[in-house]
Write a protein that holds these residues in place. Sequence first.
Motif, short mmCIF file in Angstrom:
data_model
loop_
_atom_site.label_atom_id
_atom_site.label_comp_id
_atom_site.label_asym_id
_atom_site.label_seq_id
_atom_site.Cartn_x
_atom_site.Cartn_y
_atom_site.Cartn_z
N GLY A 148 63.05 71.43 101.60
CA GLY A 148 63.70 72.11 100.50
C GLY A 148 64.61 71.22 99.67
O GLY A 148 65.22 71.68 98.71
N THR A 149 64.70 69.91 100.00
CA THR A 149 65.61 69.03 99.28
C THR A 149 65.04 68.54 97.96
O THR A 149 65.79 68.14 97.07
CB THR A 149 65.95 67.80 100.13
N GLY A 150 63.72 68.53 97.83
CA GLY A 150 63.10 67.98 96.63
C GLY A 150 63.03 66.47 96.63
O GLY A 150 62.57 65.87 95.66
N THR A 151 63.46 65.82 97.70
CA THR A 151 63.41 64.36 97.79
C THR A 151 61.99 63.91 98.08
O THR A 151 61.38 64.39 99.05
CB THR A 151 64.34 63.85 98.90
N PRO A 152 61.42 63.00 97.27
CA PRO A 152 60.04 62.56 97.51
C PRO A 152 59.87 61.98 98.91
O PRO A 152 60.65 61.15 99.36
CB PRO A 152 59.84 61.47 96.44
N GLY A 153 58.87 62.46 99.61
CA GLY A 153 58.57 61.95 100.95
C GLY A 153 59.37 62.58 102.06
O GLY A 153 59.05 62.38 103.24
N ALA A 154 60.42 63.33 101.75
CA ALA A 154 61.29 63.88 102.80
C ALA A 154 60.54 64.87 103.69
O ALA A 154 60.73 64.90 104.90
CB ALA A 154 62.50 64.55 102.17
N CYS A 155 59.67 65.67 103.08
CA CYS A 155 58.94 66.66 103.85
C CYS A 155 57.96 65.99 104.82
O CYS A 155 57.88 66.34 106.00
CB CYS A 155 58.20 67.61 102.92
N ASP A 236 48.24 60.92 97.41
CA ASP A 236 48.01 61.74 96.22
C ASP A 236 49.07 62.83 96.03
O ASP A 236 48.98 63.62 95.09
CB ASP A 236 46.63 62.42 96.25
N ARG A 237 50.08 62.87 96.90
CA ARG A 237 51.11 63.91 96.80
C ARG A 237 52.51 63.34 96.67
O ARG A 237 53.44 64.06 96.35
CB ARG A 237 51.08 64.82 98.03
N GLY A 238 52.68 62.06 96.99
CA GLY A 238 53.99 61.43 97.00
C GLY A 238 54.30 60.68 95.72
O GLY A 238 54.01 61.17 94.61
N ASN A 274 53.84 70.61 99.22
CA ASN A 274 54.10 71.02 97.85
C ASN A 274 54.88 72.31 97.82
O ASN A 274 54.59 73.23 98.57
CB ASN A 274 52.77 71.22 97.09
N ARG A 275 55.84 72.40 96.95
CA ARG A 275 56.65 73.60 96.81
C ARG A 275 56.34 74.23 95.44
O ARG A 275 55.99 73.55 94.53
CB ARG A 275 58.14 73.25 96.87
#
Length: 275
Positions: A148-155, A236-238, A274-275
């Motif tokens: 939920g942070t929106g930081t790239p790669g955090a999830c 393809d997502r980061g 993806n959110r």
Amino acid sequence: MRSLGFALALLLAGPAAAQGVPEALRGAWFAGDCADPAAMLVLTGRAAARVDAEAPARLYRFATLGSAAGYALGTGTGPEAPRLMFRAAAEGLETIEPEAKTRDDRLPGDAAPQAWRRCDSPPAALAALHGEGIAFLAALENLEAACGTGTPGACAEAILRQGDVSGDARLSPAELARLARGAAWLLAVQEGATQEVLATAVGAGALGGILAARTLVESLDYDGDGRLSAAELLQDRGPGFARAAGTPEGRPLRMEGLSEGAGMLRSLMDGLLNR
């Protein structure tokens, strides 16, 4: 397949507030004799799960945490907004599950408190049935916080961190299947399963989990080592999202048939990164 899809879909939930269940109260609590407890209550940072020997299980994922009548008051998500009151007590922990019709300003109402105790060594059969599900409930809260942070790669990093039992910075089919079994337990508790139904659900989740895990690894294992890294999860997502340049050369071709076989993979990946 349902349990792994459920686990990944849960990552769509928004981040919880920082306030949570006090750390001293987190963990497993038992009612009755430790050798044969009548019920188990597990508290995590933002949730509670109760499993009884005979009655249906209950899951509280707290949307809010406040106080009432000298107790901490957790109000669960969902249309019924179930409530659980809890506090430290002489026996270890005391809880009250108020009637749904009782107003907040009249809590706890007529509901009676229940005492819980710690057990150093819960029965092996109980630990075998519930251990992975309890671990998944705690892991899910960490995933929600990171995703939920929106930081790239955090999830992706959080998924790897929570699922990586071996510590090799890769997710194997067995490690993914463990997450799926935990998700099957959580789903069964959420749906109010009895102990017998819960055991059946976890058993079914074991087979479905390993099949889904193998499918997921095979679909994302680009280096062919049989495990998934954070980079493979992020492909393809980061950071490289939408950077493929394409070309104006050539001419459009027919697109029919391209979606064949994609449905199962889509159900696995929906909500993962993806959110």
